[in-house]
Design a protein around this motif. Structure first.
Motif, PDB file in Angstrom:
ATOM      1  N   ASN A   8       0.650  -0.975   0.270  1.00 20.48           N
ATOM      2  CA  ASN A   8       0.193   0.016  -0.343  1.00 20.48           C
ATOM      3  C   ASN A   8       1.005   1.115   0.209  1.00 20.48           C
ATOM      4  OD1 ASN A   8      -1.900   1.854   0.607  1.00 20.48           O
ATOM      5  ND2 ASN A   8      -2.870   1.331   2.312  1.00 20.48           N
ATOM      6  N   GLU A   9       0.687   2.544  -1.169  1.00 19.73           N
ATOM      7  CA  GLU A   9       2.229   3.289  -1.483  1.00 19.73           C
ATOM      8  C   GLU A   9       1.473   4.599  -0.562  1.00 19.73           C
ATOM      9  OE1 GLU A   9       3.746   3.286  -5.113  1.00 19.73           O
ATOM     10  OE2 GLU A   9       4.794   1.358  -5.492  1.00 19.73           O
ATOM     11  N   LYS A  10      -0.041   4.243  -0.423  1.00 17.12           N
ATOM     12  CA  LYS A  10      -0.495   5.967   0.014  1.00 17.12           C
ATOM     13  C   LYS A  10      -0.649   5.851   1.492  1.00 17.12           C
ATOM     14  CE  LYS A  10      -4.501   5.350  -3.571  1.00 17.12           C
ATOM     15  NZ  LYS A  10      -6.242   4.684  -3.693  1.00 17.12           N
ATOM     16  N   LYS A  11      -0.112   4.721   1.953  1.00 16.54           N
ATOM     17  CA  LYS A  11       0.237   4.998   3.528  1.00 16.54           C
ATOM     18  C   LYS A  11       1.652   5.568   4.192  1.00 16.54           C
ATOM     19  CE  LYS A  11      -3.154   1.983   5.133  1.00 16.54           C
ATOM     20  NZ  LYS A  11      -4.158   0.564   5.866  1.00 16.54           N
ATOM     21  N   LEU A  12       2.330   4.898   2.491  1.00 22.25           N
ATOM     22  CA  LEU A  12       3.607   5.420   2.944  1.00 22.25           C
ATOM     23  C   LEU A  12       3.899   7.539   2.620  1.00 22.25           C
ATOM     24  CD1 LEU A  12       5.558   3.124   0.966  1.00 22.25           C
ATOM     25  CD2 LEU A  12       5.492   3.128   2.894  1.00 22.25           C
ATOM     26  N   GLN A  13       2.912   7.753   1.522  1.00 17.74           N
ATOM     27  CA  GLN A  13       2.491   9.398   2.043  1.00 17.74           C
ATOM     28  C   GLN A  13       2.762  10.152   3.128  1.00 17.74           C
ATOM     29  OE1 GLN A  13       3.538  10.197  -1.337  1.00 17.74           O
ATOM     30  NE2 GLN A  13       3.521   8.519  -1.926  1.00 17.74           N
ATOM     31  N   GLU A  14       1.965   9.439   4.483  1.00 21.48           N
ATOM     32  CA  GLU A  14       2.148  10.310   5.099  1.00 21.48           C
ATOM     33  C   GLU A  14       3.076   9.267   6.786  1.00 21.48           C
ATOM     34  OE1 GLU A  14      -1.836   8.860   7.009  1.00 21.48           O
ATOM     35  OE2 GLU A  14      -2.899   9.400   5.771  1.00 21.48           O
ATOM     36  N   VAL A  15       3.983  10.584   6.270  1.00 16.25           N
ATOM     37  CA  VAL A  15       5.376   9.341   6.967  1.00 16.25           C
ATOM     38  C   VAL A  15       5.181  10.007   8.638  1.00 16.25           C
ATOM     39  CG1 VAL A  15       7.836  10.452   6.934  1.00 16.25           C
ATOM     40  CG2 VAL A  15       6.751  10.883   4.814  1.00 16.25           C
ATOM     41  N   ASP A  16       4.463  11.094   9.044  1.00 15.30           N
ATOM     42  CA  ASP A  16       4.651  11.845  10.348  1.00 15.30           C
ATOM     43  C   ASP A  16       4.211  10.468  10.952  1.00 15.30           C
ATOM     44  OD1 ASP A  16       6.011  13.752   9.558  1.00 15.30           O
ATOM     45  OD2 ASP A  16       4.215  14.954   9.529  1.00 15.30           O
ATOM     46  N   SER A  17       3.072   9.757  10.385  1.00 21.14           N
ATOM     47  CA  SER A  17       2.054   8.384  11.028  1.00 21.14           C
ATOM     48  C   SER A  17       2.636   7.358  10.688  1.00 21.14           C
ATOM     49  CB  SER A  17       1.036   9.114  10.968  1.00 21.14           C
ATOM     50  OG  SER A  17       0.312   8.841   9.442  1.00 21.14           O
ATOM     51  N   LEU A  18       3.481   7.131   9.468  1.00 25.11           N
ATOM     52  CA  LEU A  18       4.036   5.723   9.181  1.00 25.11           C
ATOM     53  C   LEU A  18       4.247   4.963  10.589  1.00 25.11           C
ATOM     54  CD1 LEU A  18       4.456   4.737   6.928  1.00 25.11           C
ATOM     55  CD2 LEU A  18       6.607   4.794   6.395  1.00 25.11           C
ATOM     56  N   TRP A  19       4.992   5.277  11.475  1.00 26.16           N
ATOM     57  CA  TRP A  19       5.737   4.629  12.914  1.00 26.16           C
ATOM     58  C   TRP A  19       4.638   3.653  13.389  1.00 26.16           C
ATOM     59  CZ3 TRP A  19       3.337   4.821  17.626  1.00 26.16           C
ATOM     60  CH2 TRP A  19       2.776   5.889  17.839  1.00 26.16           C
ATOM     61  N   LYS A  20       3.233   3.980  13.053  1.00 24.80           N
ATOM     62  CA  LYS A  20       1.938   4.023  13.417  1.00 24.80           C
ATOM     63  C   LYS A  20       1.359   2.394  13.135  1.00 24.80           C
ATOM     64  CE  LYS A  20      -0.076   7.926  15.933  1.00 24.80           C
ATOM     65  NZ  LYS A  20      -1.516   8.703  15.287  1.00 24.80           N
ATOM     66  N   GLU A  21       1.540   2.095  11.369  1.00 22.97           N
ATOM     67  CA  GLU A  21       1.993   1.035  10.732  1.00 22.97           C
ATOM     68  C   GLU A  21       2.574   0.082  10.713  1.00 22.97           C
ATOM     69  OE1 GLU A  21      -1.182   1.097   8.838  1.00 22.97           O
ATOM     70  OE2 GLU A  21      -1.263   3.393   9.297  1.00 22.97           O
ATOM     71  N   PHE A  22       3.510   0.198  11.441  1.00 23.44           N
ATOM     72  CA  PHE A  22       4.410  -0.960  12.218  1.00 23.44           C
ATOM     73  C   PHE A  22       4.173  -1.350  13.673  1.00 23.44           C
ATOM     74  CE2 PHE A  22       5.844   0.451   8.217  1.00 23.44           C
ATOM     75  CZ  PHE A  22       6.275  -1.042   7.764  1.00 23.44           C
ATOM     76  N   GLU A  23       3.071  -1.366  14.517  1.00 26.54           N
ATOM     77  CA  GLU A  23       2.535  -0.520  15.616  1.00 26.54           C
ATOM     78  C   GLU A  23       3.379  -2.726  16.138  1.00 26.54           C
ATOM     79  OE1 GLU A  23       0.163   1.028  17.724  1.00 26.54           O
ATOM     80  OE2 GLU A  23       1.088   3.117  18.032  1.00 26.54           O
ATOM     81  N   LYS A  27      -0.737  -5.495  11.954  1.00 18.39           N
ATOM     82  CA  LYS A  27      -0.497  -4.115  10.790  1.00 18.39           C
ATOM     83  C   LYS A  27       1.050  -4.094   9.924  1.00 18.39           C
ATOM     84  CE  LYS A  27      -2.217  -1.478  14.177  1.00 18.39           C
ATOM     85  NZ  LYS A  27      -2.429  -0.345  14.976  1.00 18.39           N
ATOM     86  N   ALA A  28       2.251  -4.788  10.080  1.00 24.70           N
ATOM     87  CA  ALA A  28       3.004  -4.518   9.199  1.00 24.70           C
ATOM     88  C   ALA A  28       3.169  -5.299   7.903  1.00 24.70           C
ATOM     89  CB  ALA A  28       4.423  -4.937  10.037  1.00 24.70           C
ATOM     90  N   ASN A  29       2.708  -6.555   8.503  1.00 25.62           N
ATOM     91  CA  ASN A  29       2.293  -7.293   6.887  1.00 25.62           C
ATOM     92  C   ASN A  29       1.576  -7.072   5.998  1.00 25.62           C
ATOM     93  OD1 ASN A  29       4.376  -9.702   7.803  1.00 25.62           O
ATOM     94  ND2 ASN A  29       2.760 -10.806   9.470  1.00 25.62           N
ATOM     95  N   LYS A  30       0.682  -6.169   6.370  1.00 25.48           N
ATOM     96  CA  LYS A  30      -0.317  -4.958   5.506  1.00 25.48           C
ATOM     97  C   LYS A  30       0.241  -3.722   4.772  1.00 25.48           C
ATOM     98  CE  LYS A  30      -4.394  -5.839   8.968  1.00 25.48           C
ATOM     99  NZ  LYS A  30      -5.627  -5.257   9.057  1.00 25.48           N
ATOM    100  N   ILE A  31       1.021  -4.329   5.050  1.00 24.81           N
ATOM    101  CA  ILE A  31       2.248  -2.400   4.684  1.00 24.81           C
ATOM    102  C   ILE A  31       3.228  -3.529   3.373  1.00 24.81           C
ATOM    103  CG2 ILE A  31       3.809  -0.604   5.022  1.00 24.81           C
ATOM    104  CD1 ILE A  31       0.888  -0.309   5.397  1.00 24.81           C
ATOM    105  N   VAL A  32       3.654  -3.975   3.750  1.00 19.78           N
ATOM    106  CA  VAL A  32       5.020  -5.522   2.855  1.00 19.78           C
ATOM    107  C   VAL A  32       4.910  -6.593   3.656  1.00 19.78           C
ATOM    108  CG1 VAL A  32       6.407  -2.715   3.521  1.00 19.78           C
ATOM    109  CG2 VAL A  32       6.583  -5.121   4.902  1.00 19.78           C
ATOM    110  N   LYS A  33       5.640  -7.158   1.997  1.00 19.01           N
ATOM    111  CA  LYS A  33       5.091  -8.024   2.170  1.00 19.01           C
ATOM    112  C   LYS A  33       7.122  -8.899   1.670  1.00 19.01           C
ATOM    113  CE  LYS A  33       3.287 -10.589  -1.670  1.00 19.01           C
ATOM    114  NZ  LYS A  33       2.431 -11.108  -2.667  1.00 19.01           N
ATOM    115  N   LEU A  34       6.869 -10.214   1.893  1.00 12.66           N
ATOM    116  CA  LEU A  34       8.686 -10.585   2.372  1.00 12.66           C
ATOM    117  C   LEU A  34       8.241 -11.716   0.846  1.00 12.66           C
ATOM    118  CD1 LEU A  34      11.274 -11.366   3.431  1.00 12.66           C
ATOM    119  CD2 LEU A  34      10.153 -13.954   3.642  1.00 12.66           C
ATOM    120  N   LYS A  35       9.533 -10.648  -0.339  1.00 10.72           N
ATOM    121  CA  LYS A  35       9.240 -11.042  -1.633  1.00 10.72           C
ATOM    122  C   LYS A  35      10.895 -12.094  -1.861  1.00 10.72           C
ATOM    123  CE  LYS A  35       8.945  -9.823  -6.905  1.00 10.72           C
ATOM    124  NZ  LYS A  35       9.590  -7.826  -7.413  1.00 10.72           N
TER     125      LYS A  35
END
Length: 542
Positions: A8-23, A27-35
């Motif tokens: 999800n590249e749209k959530k990466l645009q919010e830099v200040d609140s990006l740390w909430k997606e890796f709590e 949540k982290a698996n929804k942002i990035v995936k092992l390739k």
């Protein structure tokens, strides 16, 4: 190596609140995936890859993996945490790379949840792997760091200084302690190590007569010691006191031997790390300069003026604060070249030595050659300069320090001076006096001219400066005319007749008369001049 794909590249645009997606890992698996995941064969391979990444280089394994990814997904961008590494990847593989604050926050979140993103690795194995790699990387950096090579020199010179201080304290205590028993021994034996060896071997002073100390002392000194032991003024001490003194002597001898060994070690290390610096100023001064700067590389960054004053910072700032003369040398004062010069030339030699030393330091720190030729050549130039200042010869400094300067032929121009006897006279200098006859002639001439001018004024034919002079309207006072006639009619006093009996009496009598006549004539001339001026003014008014 492992590669992750952003979902999800749209959530990466919010830099200040990006740390909430890796709590949490979910949540982290929804942002990035092992390739892609690539395992290292051993710790050595992992260390090589980590070292290459730290230095911003592209390792062989990483290059192979990236080529596979490029073949599959050439249209996608690669996020990298190091901009330098991204530039290398783009240059060699023509792969589009991105580096921004968003990527930095994304990498921080991935590190916090790396165990949840990579499945199949227990947490214990992951921790052990990270710890082993960290230790290997630290050892590699410590081993190959250019700043850490000279650490042994800094520690050795510090220990050497500490040993000198302790050794001096021990020797002073030993001499004072044994001096109560045998005070004459300290004046006969001046060498500290020889003193301690002699005390340890003999012990009580009564044993000197029967002991053989020829292996420690020369024959002459040995005879003096034995003679002094028989008539010594020292007090008697117990055997226990002698044993303690001997134990202290053992400590002094052991420390002295260790100091000699440490000095040889320091000398070898200095010749290996900074050979040119050692040739210029010696191993002790060079080691102290390196220790004062912190490392050889830090010392190489200092200019020659700073090298000259290293160790004298306190005196420098005190001189700047009180507006006095700044110091001319610091640690470099202890170099042999500065010690050879006299007091007048120490500042000049220390300045030149600091300039050449700065060059040798940079050559040792940054150069690849390990020979000491440059230091020997610069030392020869400084010695030539020192010889010039001491002897004030006609040599000049050149590439080899041996060439002679061309000078004109010297020609001696001597001047013959004649002795002036006028300086021997103690009488005051008096201006040359005119004769009485000359004064009379001048006075008569002035009187004739004045009478002629009066006659012309009466007739009305007087001329002055080419213009006719008008006749006076007012007559002079009769009193003034009478005074002028009296002055003109005055006769000079006649000189007294002296019949001297000798030349000295004649000179003594004539000298006051001559002074009187000179002052009289001068006063008479000044009065005549004043009256003449008054007369001319009055005639001009008429």
């Amino acid at each position: 190596f492992f590669f992750l794909q952003v979902l999800n590249e749209k959530k990466l645009q919010e830099v200040d609140s990006l740390w909430k997606e890796f709590e949490t890992p979910e949540k982290a698996n929804k942002i990035v995936k092992l390739k892609h995941f690539e395992k290292f064969q051993d710790t050595t391979e992992a260390l090589a890859a980590s070292t290459a990444l730290v230095e911003g280089k592209l390792s062989k394994n990483l290059k192979k993996i990236l080529k596979k990814i490029v073949a599959k997904d050439a249209h996608e961008q690669l996020a990298v945490a190091d901009a330098k590494l991204g530039g290398v990847i783009k240059e060699k593989l023509n792969l589009s790379c991105i580096h921004s604050p968003m990527v930095t926050e994304l990498m921080r979140g991935i590190r916090s949840q790396v165990e949840g993103l990579i499945t199949g690795l227990p947490s214990r194995e992951m921790a052990a792997m990270c710890l082993g790699l960290a230790h290997s990387l630290s050892r590699y950096k410590l081993k190959f760091s250019p700043d850490k090579v000279d650490t042994m020199i800094i520690q050795a010179i510090s220990l050497l200084d500490d040993l000198d201080k302790e050794l001096n304290n021990y020797i002073m205590r030993c001499r004072e302690w044994y001096g109560w028993h045998f005070p004459e021994l300290g004046k006969i034996i001046t060498d500290n190590l020889m003193y301690c060896k002699c005390v340890r071997k003999v012990g009580d002073r009564s044993n000197f007569a029967s002991s053989d100390v020829s292996d420690i002392l020369p024959e002459e000194i040995e005879e003096d010691v034995k003679a002094a032991a028989e008539i010594s003024m020292g007090t008697e001490v117990s055997e226990e006191d002698i044993n303690n003194i001997i134990h202290l002597c053992d400590q002094v001898i052991e420390i002295s031997e260790y100091r000699t060994q440490l000095y040889d070690y320091l000398k070898n290390r200095m010749m290996a790390i900074a050979p040119n610096l050692t040739v210029m100023v010696g191993e002790l001064v060079g080691a102290r300069l390196i220790a004062h700067a912190g490392s050889l590389l830090n010392l190489a960054k200092h200019p020659a003026s700073t090298v000259q004053l290293l160790g004298a910072e306190k005196a420098l700032f005190r001189a700047l604060k009180t507006k006095r003369d700044t110091p001319k040398f610091g640690l470099i004062y202890h170099a042999s070249l500065v010690g050879q010069s006299n007091t007048k030339n120490k500042g000049k030699i220390s300045r030149m030595l600091a300039a050449k030393t700065a060059l040798t330091i940079r050559y040792d720190a940054l150069g690849e050659n390990t020979s000491a030729e440059m230091g020997a050549e610069n030392r020869l130039k400084v010695e030539t300069r020192l010889r010039l200042l001491e002897e004030r010869g006609i040599r000049r400094i050149s590439g080899t320090g041996k060439a002679l300067a061309k000078t004109d032929k010297y020609q001696n121009k001597s001047e013959v001076k004649v002795y002036d006897p006028s300086g021997d006279s103690t009488l005051p200098v008096v201006s040359k006096k005119r004769k009485i006859q000359e004064v009379d002639e001048q006075d008569t001439e002035v009187a004739v001219k004045a009478k002629k001018f009066k006659a012309e004024m009466k007739e009305g034919t007087a001329v002055e400066d080419g213009e006719p002079v008008k006749k006076k309207k007012k007559k002079k006072d009769k009193e003034k005319q009478a005074e002028e006639e009296e002055v003109l009619s005055e006769e000079l006093p006649t000189s007294p007749v002296v019949e001297p009996c000798c030349l000295a009496t004649h000179v003594a009598l004539l000298l006051p008369y001559a002074l009187f006549m000179a002052t009289f004539v001068c006063l008479q001339n000044t009065e005549k001049k004043k009256k003449k001026k008054k007369k001319m003014k009055s005639e001009g008014e008429d």
